[in-house]
Scaffold this active site. Structure first.
Site, short mmCIF file in Angstrom:
data_model
loop_
_atom_site.label_atom_id
_atom_site.label_comp_id
_atom_site.label_asym_id
_atom_site.label_seq_id
_atom_site.Cartn_x
_atom_site.Cartn_y
_atom_site.Cartn_z
N HIS A 14 61.64 -31.05 47.70
CA HIS A 14 62.43 -31.39 46.53
C HIS A 14 61.44 -31.66 45.41
CE1 HIS A 14 65.90 -32.88 44.45
NE2 HIS A 14 65.31 -34.02 44.19
N HIS A 131 53.51 -39.26 53.83
CA HIS A 131 54.42 -39.23 52.68
C HIS A 131 54.49 -40.59 51.96
CE1 HIS A 131 58.08 -37.46 50.74
NE2 HIS A 131 58.39 -38.73 50.60
#
Ligand SMILES: [Fe+2]
Length: 616
Positions: A14, A131
């Site tokens: 994304h 992440h």
């Protein structure tokens, strides 16, 4: 000693993006969507990589390292284990999703290597910070603090969905993690879906809708109780457990079990274009309040375990500026700093910073302010390039003699009720336009909000616009005692400017409530008297500051409506051509690119045309 450059990349999920660090300094960053013109583009950020390298004059082959914002194998393991753990319920989605996995997840490293091969010949070692470490690094290293508690909250990375950590000098220590499927971000996204908005981009709409809910009403209290009792078990430290029998995101192709939710709330999922009735607004308020409560608890825990006086935030949930405003008002910390690209795009900056400071053990540079430099990290265009656009479109444009003259002309037009595009310098990195790719208007004008929503942005009209205010004047208009340069804090309009809302209108349709003039700045005051504020500093954006100052000279008010320069469904404009096209497709009255002022008036006869630019 040669310069050491690190390329940071986020991709394949994304909002792909690239960022470049040169000797530890963030010199350029941009999202791929701005170049490809595909909103939230998730593909490998080839254009963004090329831009950051070209901008810094760094050849790909000369890079010191490449950093990717998460660990593909850990993520793959999470996907596999989740599907396996929820089988057989997940079997159909397993089969449906498998081909995409094979191509994009299992072979992500290979995919990445192939894409990097398009940028140059060198075979750089790629480093993979986790992440949430990338989010934490994006929050801490560019912040102005030597030491801070770190809170990262999003949907999910590999396994982590929330982390609490401590940053000190060059080090980051992750102290605790909450793991998938238990996730504040996914909880909020589930409600985004149920309220008929798009997951991963409609969360902002949900936040904007929440203030229409009737605070303290029986229905809001009832919804809040149901959420806490049935959907999520919130512990005192802010950690939580989702009741997975109500959620489908782990196994299905939808966010929630709609039948069960409909029974739970006595309210069917809203169809995307259906009317926004009061119960949906009340549900939006309920989940917003629950989210704020979770964020506050997590922040309190972060303070207690780290003992730090400062807090830094990143992850998609850190874009919830209403929750951030509550956090600031709570005085849990002396100060907050939020990464302006708090979503996954900012992971590109974080991954590069993590490699520089953690892997390479490089110290942080002392800086008086933050290292995002206003988030003005994208491309800029020379006067010659603007002139190319003028020629290509046969546009009518006039060159201003200097910045002061340009600011005075534009301010006068804004004060007269016009709305215009304002395109200056380097494009912003992150989701907000901060005065370099902005549409501007007069916030005092009672018609401005309606006009911008319906004739310029072509978007749902229930969201208010944000104010950009001279940093020095913020306290005159808003109850805010510190800068908010990234539009990530919400604060009330000062009480002496608030106009009482007639109780008779309390049940009125959404737009009647929205368009009631609640303050001296009606276009930027939300129905709960709040505003999503950007304070503009003369140091970080002198041109925008100059314009606000000129507007104040004419009107006595150093505030403008600032909304992103795009139309609904499109990314923010990047290049002069994008800006001109957007200008011509909308009802904007004028456009400024650099020193040129564009108008839509009929092209004058050639002999009367203004001498606006030099030939090639
Ligand atoms: Fe994330």
């Amino acid at each position: 000693m040669p310069r050491q450059a690190i390329l940071g990349i986020s991709a394949y999920y994304h909002d792909s993006a690239a960022a470049l660090l040169v000797d530890g300094r963030i010199v350029a960053a941009a999202q791929e969507e701005r170049f490809s013109r595909k909103r939230h583009d998730a593909s490998f950020p080839t254009h963004a990589c090329r831009y950051v390298l070209d901008d810094a004059g760094v050849a790909y082959d000369d890079l010191a390292a490449v950093a990717f914002y998460d660990k593909p194998f850990l993520k793959f393991e999470r996907l596999l284990e989740t599907y396996h753990g929820f089988a057989p319920a997940g079997l159909s989605s397993f089969v449906t999703a498998m081909p995409a996995w094979i191509k994009e997840k299992l072979f992500m490293r290979r995919l990445l290597t192939d894409h990097l091969g398009e940028l140059g010949h060198a075979r750089h070692r790629v480093l993979y910070p986790e992440h949430h470490l990338s989010h934490a690094a994006s929050a801490f290293y560019p912040s102005p603090f030597d030491e801070a508690a770190i809170l990262t909250i999003d949907g999910v990375g590999e396994w982590a969905t929330t982390t609490i950590g401590r940053g000190r000098g060059r080090d980051i220590e992750i102290l605790s993690e909450l793991h998938f499927p238990h996730s504040v971000g996914l909880l909020y996204s589930a409600f985004t879906y149920y309220l008929g908005f798009t997951v991963n981009s409609g969360e902002y709409k949900l936040m904007g809708l929440a203030p229409y809910g009737h605070d303290g009403s029986t229905q809001v209290r009832g919804f809040t109780d149901v959420i806490r009792r049935e959907l999520v078990d919130i512990r005192p430290d802010g950690s939580l457990l989702l009741n997975m029998s109500y959620f489908d995101f782990a196994t299905g192709l939808r966010m929630v079990n709609e039948d069960k939710w409909a029974r739970l709330f006595g309210l069917a999922r809203r169809a995307p274009d259906a009317e926004l009735t009061q119960p949906y607004m009340n549900l939006a308020l309920a989940i917003q309040q629950v989210t704020e409560d979770i964020v506050l608890r997590l922040a309190r825990t972060a303070r207690d375990v780290t003992g730090c006086r400062h807090l830094v935030l990143a992850g998609g949930v850190a874009l919830n500026c209403v929750a951030n405003g509550k956090l600031l008002a709570s005085r849990l910390f002396d100060d907050l700093w939020i990464q302006p690209a708090a979503g996954d795009a900012g992971g590109a900056v974080g991954a590069a910073c993590a490699v520089w400071h953690i892997h390479r053990r490089q110290p942080r540079a002392a800086t008086a302010c933050d290292a995002m430099t206003g988030s003005y990290l994208g491309p800029q265009f020379s006067t010659l390039e603007v002139e190319r656009t003028i020629r290509a479109f046969g546009a009518r444009a006039t060159l201003a003699s200097n910045v002061e003259a340009l600011a005075a002309t534009v301010a006068a037009r804004l004060a007269a009720g016009e709305a215009g595009g304002w395109f200056q310098g380097r494009m912003e990195f992150g989701p907000r336009a901060l005065g370099n790719r902005s549409i501007l208007g007069d916030p005092r004008n009672p018609e401005m909000q309606k006009r911008l929503n319906l004739k310029v942005k072509f978007r749902e009209g229930f969201r208010p616009f944000a104010p950009a205010v001279l940093e020095e004047d913020a306290g005159e208009h808003f109850d805010l005692d510190r800068p908010s340069p990234y539009m990530l804090l919400v604060a009330p309009v000062r009480s002496d400017h608030q106009r009482p809302f007639p109780p008779a209108l309390q049940e009125a349709p959404l737009y009647d409530r929205l368009y009631f003039q609640r303050s001296h700045l009606p276009a930027v005051t939300h129905v709960d008297y709040s505003a999503r504020i950007q304070t503009v500093s003369r140091t970080t954006n002198p041109r925008f500051w100059e314009l606000l100052q000129a507007f104040k000279t004419i009107t006595g008010c150093g505030v403008l409506v600032n909304t992103s320069f795009n139309v609904r469904g499109e990314p923010i404009v990047c290049m002069p051509d994008d800006a001109y096209r957007c200008f011509m497709r909308t009802d904007l009255d004028f456009l400024v690119i650099g020193d040129y002022l564009f108008d839509k008036a009929e092209q004058p006869p050639l002999d009367a045309a203004p001498a606006t630019f030099a030939p090639d």
